[in-house]
Design a protein around this motif. Structure first.
Motif, PDB file in Angstrom:
ATOM      1  N   LEU A  59       0.878  -1.174   0.000  1.00  0.00           N
ATOM      2  CA  LEU A  59       0.000   0.000   0.000  1.00  0.00           C
ATOM      3  C   LEU A  59       0.911   1.218   0.000  1.00  0.00           C
ATOM      4  CD1 LEU A  59      -2.803  -0.723   2.626  1.00  0.00           C
ATOM      5  CD2 LEU A  59      -3.106  -0.328   0.190  1.00  0.00           C
ATOM      6  N   GLY A  60       1.087   1.830  -1.128  1.00  0.00           N
ATOM      7  CA  GLY A  60       2.006   2.962  -1.204  1.00  0.00           C
ATOM      8  C   GLY A  60       3.395   2.537  -0.790  1.00  0.00           C
ATOM      9  N   GLN A  99      -0.645   5.010   8.875  1.00  0.00           N
ATOM     10  CA  GLN A  99      -0.631   5.264   7.434  1.00  0.00           C
ATOM     11  C   GLN A  99      -1.985   4.927   6.801  1.00  0.00           C
ATOM     12  OE1 GLN A  99       2.609   5.737   5.208  1.00  0.00           O
ATOM     13  NE2 GLN A  99       2.808   6.914   7.091  1.00  0.00           N
ATOM     14  N   ILE A 100      -2.544   3.811   7.224  1.00  0.00           N
ATOM     15  CA  ILE A 100      -3.824   3.370   6.685  1.00  0.00           C
ATOM     16  C   ILE A 100      -4.933   4.329   7.070  1.00  0.00           C
ATOM     17  CG2 ILE A 100      -5.577   1.554   6.922  1.00  0.00           C
ATOM     18  CD1 ILE A 100      -3.373  -0.432   6.925  1.00  0.00           C
ATOM     19  N   GLN A 102      -4.596   7.426   7.495  1.00  0.00           N
ATOM     20  CA  GLN A 102      -4.497   8.594   6.617  1.00  0.00           C
ATOM     21  C   GLN A 102      -5.078   8.328   5.226  1.00  0.00           C
ATOM     22  OE1 GLN A 102      -0.356   9.625   6.989  1.00  0.00           O
ATOM     23  NE2 GLN A 102      -0.624  10.295   9.093  1.00  0.00           N
ATOM     24  N   MET A 103      -5.169   7.051   4.878  1.00  0.00           N
ATOM     25  CA  MET A 103      -5.793   6.703   3.604  1.00  0.00           C
ATOM     26  C   MET A 103      -7.309   6.554   3.762  1.00  0.00           C
ATOM     27  SD  MET A 103      -3.210   3.730   2.309  1.00  0.00           S
ATOM     28  CE  MET A 103      -1.449   3.975   2.399  1.00  0.00           C
TER      29      MET A 103
END
Lengths: 168, 330
Positions: A59-60, A99-100, A102-103
Motif C-alpha cells: 500500500l504505497g 498510514q492506513i 491517513q488513507m
C-alpha cells in the motif's frame, strides 16, 4: 522535484527502536548479510506461516505482512519471529495503522508470533501518533547524514546480521 | 555455512522441482540447493536455461574452468544487492587518482606483509630465508613512495620475485624445482600449482563480492577498464600467500602431491584431474578452517575472512574507517 524520493517505511521504524545505525544502512540499500541464520529463520517463518491468508500487501510505501477479515473487522497483521523486540514491533504496526488511517481505512492491528503461538493486539492511540511523528522526523534526520552513525556495542549486536560489517 | 561444489566429471545439470541434481552415467547426485552458494565446473557439463534461472533465484554463482583448469568465466546471476550509494563511492575512489593509489598501496602492503609472514614461519623452522626476508623488507618501504599505480605495480612485481626466490629453499625437492614465475602455460610444476591456486582465490573472492554491495568491475590496484571482473583480483592479493602458497608447501611436504599428479599439455605442465582433486580438497578444508577473530569476538573461517575484507573496504569507501588489510598471525 525534491532532492530525495526517500520515504520512511515500516522496516525503518522497526530498526529505529533497535539501532539507529541500521536505519541509515537500510535506507542506503546496504542490507545485512543475507546468509545470516536469524534472517534466514525469519524469512522461513514468514513464508510458511499463515498460508491461507493474504500476505505481502503493498500500500504505497508500506508493505503489510498479512491482511485478514474477522467478524467484519479488518485486521492488519505483522508477523514476527519472537516477542523479543516488542517495542519495535508495536511501533512498526502502529505506523502501518497510522498510514492506513491517513488513507481513510479503519483497521485493527495484531502482531502474529507463530513460533510462540501468540497474537498481540496493537492499537493506535494519540500517544502513538505523536511518537511516530517524532520518530519519522528523526529517521529523516539520520538518513540525510552523509555517513552512518558510528557502530556502538549494544545488547542487540550479538545476533545482528550487521555485526560482522560493523566490527570488521 | 553454505558450501561450494566441485564438478570434475561429465554429466548433466538439471532442475527437478525445487532441487538440483547432477546426472552422470553412473547415476544421479542430488544437490541440496539451500546448502550451496557456488558451483565450480571443471568437467564437461550440459545445462539449460531453466537450471540457470533456478541458480539466479537461489543466488548461486557458477564458475567454469576449461580443460586445462584455466578460468573461463562465471555465470554471475543478476545482482541481488544493489546500493547506488555504494556504487558511486566505489567509482569515486577509482576516478580520484590519489584515492585509488591509496587503496592500491593498502592492498600491496597487506599482500607483502602476508608474504613476509609465510617466509618468517619457515625461517623460524630452520630454512635460511635471510636474503629474501631482507630484500622484501627493503622493498616494502618503496610501496609508500610510489607516485602512481604503475610504479606501485612494478614494486609489487619486485616483491613477488624476491618472495618466489625463497620457494626452492622452502620446498627443497628435486621433482619440484621452481624456475621463477611463468604462466600460460606454466613451465614447471610449482608454476602449475601457483596458477591453479591463484585461480581458486580469484573465484572465491568473486563469490564473496557477489554477497556484498560492491561492484566486482571496479578495482584499484588492477585496472578496471579492460576486463569484466577485477576487484576480486585486488582482494586475492591479500590472500594468495596465506591460502595458496601455504597449501602448496603443506601438500608437497607431506607428499600428498607427487609428479604423477601432473601432465605435459599445451607445451606446458599442468595438474591432472587427480592432482586438482587433491588441491581442491585441501583448499576447501582450509577455507572452512576457523580462527579466532579479535574484533568480531567469535571464530571465523578463512572464507569469512574474505568477506570481512570486503566489509572493511565498504567502510573505507563510505568514509567510515580506513581500510587495513588482514595480516595473518599464523
Amino acid at each position: 522535484m525534491p532532492e530525495t524520493e526517500f520515504q520512511v517505511n515500516g522496516t525503518l521504524i522497526w530498526y529505529y527502536y533497535i539501532c539507529k545505525r541500521q536505519v541509515w544502512l537500510m535506507a542506503h540499500a546496504l542490507g545485512p548479510d543475507q546468509e545470516d541464520n536469524n534472517l534466514y529463520q525469519g524469512r522461513t517463518i514468514h513464508e510458511f506461516s499463515y498460508q491461507r491468508d493474504k500476505k505481502e500487501i503493498n500500500l504505497g510505501n508500506i508493505k503489510i505482512d498479512l491482511v485478514r477479515s474477522e467478524k467484519g473487522r479488518l485486521i492488519i497483521g505483522e508477523i514476527k519471529k519472537s516477542s523479543k523486540f516488542l517495542t519495535s514491533a508495536t511501533r512498526q504496526l502502529q505506523f502501518y495503522l497510522w498510514q492506513i488511517e491517513q488513507m481513510g481505512i479503519a483497521a485493527c492491528g495484531e502482531l502474529f508470533i507463530p513460533e510462540e503461538k501468540q497474537r498481540i493486539e496493537v492499537i493506535l492511540d494519540e500517544e502513538a501518533r505523536l511518537e511516530l511523528e517524532t520518530a519519522t522526523k528523526k529517521i529523516i534526520d539520520i538518513v540525510e547524514k552523509a555517513a552512518p552513525p558510528p557502530a556502538q556495542k549494544i545488547k542487540w549486536c550479538k545476533p545482528c546480521a550487521y555485526a560482522e560489517f560493523c566490527w570488521a | 555455512m553454505k558450501k561450494a561444489i566441485y564438478v570434475f566429471n561429465e554429466g548433466k545439470f538439471k532442475r527437478k522441482d525445487n532441487t538440483l541434481y547432477f546426472e552422470t552415467e553412473q547415476g544421479k547426485r542430488y544437490i541440496p540447493v539451500e546448502d550451496i552458494n557456488e558451483i565450480h565446473v571443471y568437467g564437461e557439463v550440459d545445462l539449460n536455461k531453466r537450471f540457470l534461472e533456478f541458480l539466479t533465484q537461489k543466488e548461486i554463482i557458477l564458475h567454469f574452468y576449461n580443460n586445462y583448469g584455466y578460468y573461463s568465466g562465471s555465470y554471475y546471476p543478476r545482482e541481488h544487492l544493489n546500493s547506488g550509494y555504494m556504487t558511486l563511492h566505489q567509482a569515486e575512489h577509482y576516478l580520484d587518482e590519489q584515492r585509488r593509489l591509496m587503496l592500491a598501496k593498502l592492498f600491496v602492503q597487506g599482500a607483502s606483509a602476508n608474504m613476509l609472514e609465510v617466509l618468517k614461519y619457515y625461517h623460524n623452522r630452520g630454512k635460511d630465508l635471510t636474503r629474501a626476508l631482507q630484500s622484501i623488507g627493503n622493498l616494502i618501504d618503496r610501496i609508500d613512495e610510489s607516485v602512481s599505480v604503475e610504479v606501485l605495480m612494478a614494486v609489487e612485481g619486485n616483491i613477488r620475485d624476491a618472495y618466489y626466490s625463497a620457494f626452492n629453499t622452502i620446498i627443497d625437492k628435486s621433482d619440484f624445482l621452481f624456475e621463477g614465475r611463468n604462466r600460460r602455460p606454466p613451465r614447471d610444476r610449482i608454476n602449475a600449482l601457483i596458477s591453479f591456486g591463484n585461480t581458486m582465490t580469484y573465484t572465491a573472492c568473486l563469490s564473496e563480492i557477489y554477497r556484498t554491495h560492491l561492484d566486482p568491475r571496479i578495482s584499484y590496484l588492477h585496472t578496471t577498464n579492460f576486463r569484466r571482473f577485477s576487484l576480486n583480483l585486488d582482494i586475492a592479493e591479500i590472500f594468495k600467500p596465506i591460502l595458496v602458497d601455504r597449501i602448496i608447501f603443506y601438500l608437497l611436504a607431506r607428499n600428498m602431491l607427487r609428479s604423477t599428479h601432473f601432465e605435459n599439455k599445451m607445451g606446458g605442465i599442468l595438474l591432472n584431474d587427480k592432482g586438482r582433486q587433491v588441491f581442491v580438497n585441501e583448499w576447501e578444508k582450509r577455507l572452512r578452517t576457523t580462527i579466532k577473530h579479535r574484533d568480531i569476538g567469535h571464530e571465523v573461517s578463512y572464507r569469512r575472512l574474505i568477506r570481512l575484507e570486503l566489509y572493511k573496504l565498504e567502510k573505507h569507501l563510505i568514509g567510515e574507517k580506513l581500510y587495513k588489510a588482514y595480516v595473518s598471525r599464523w
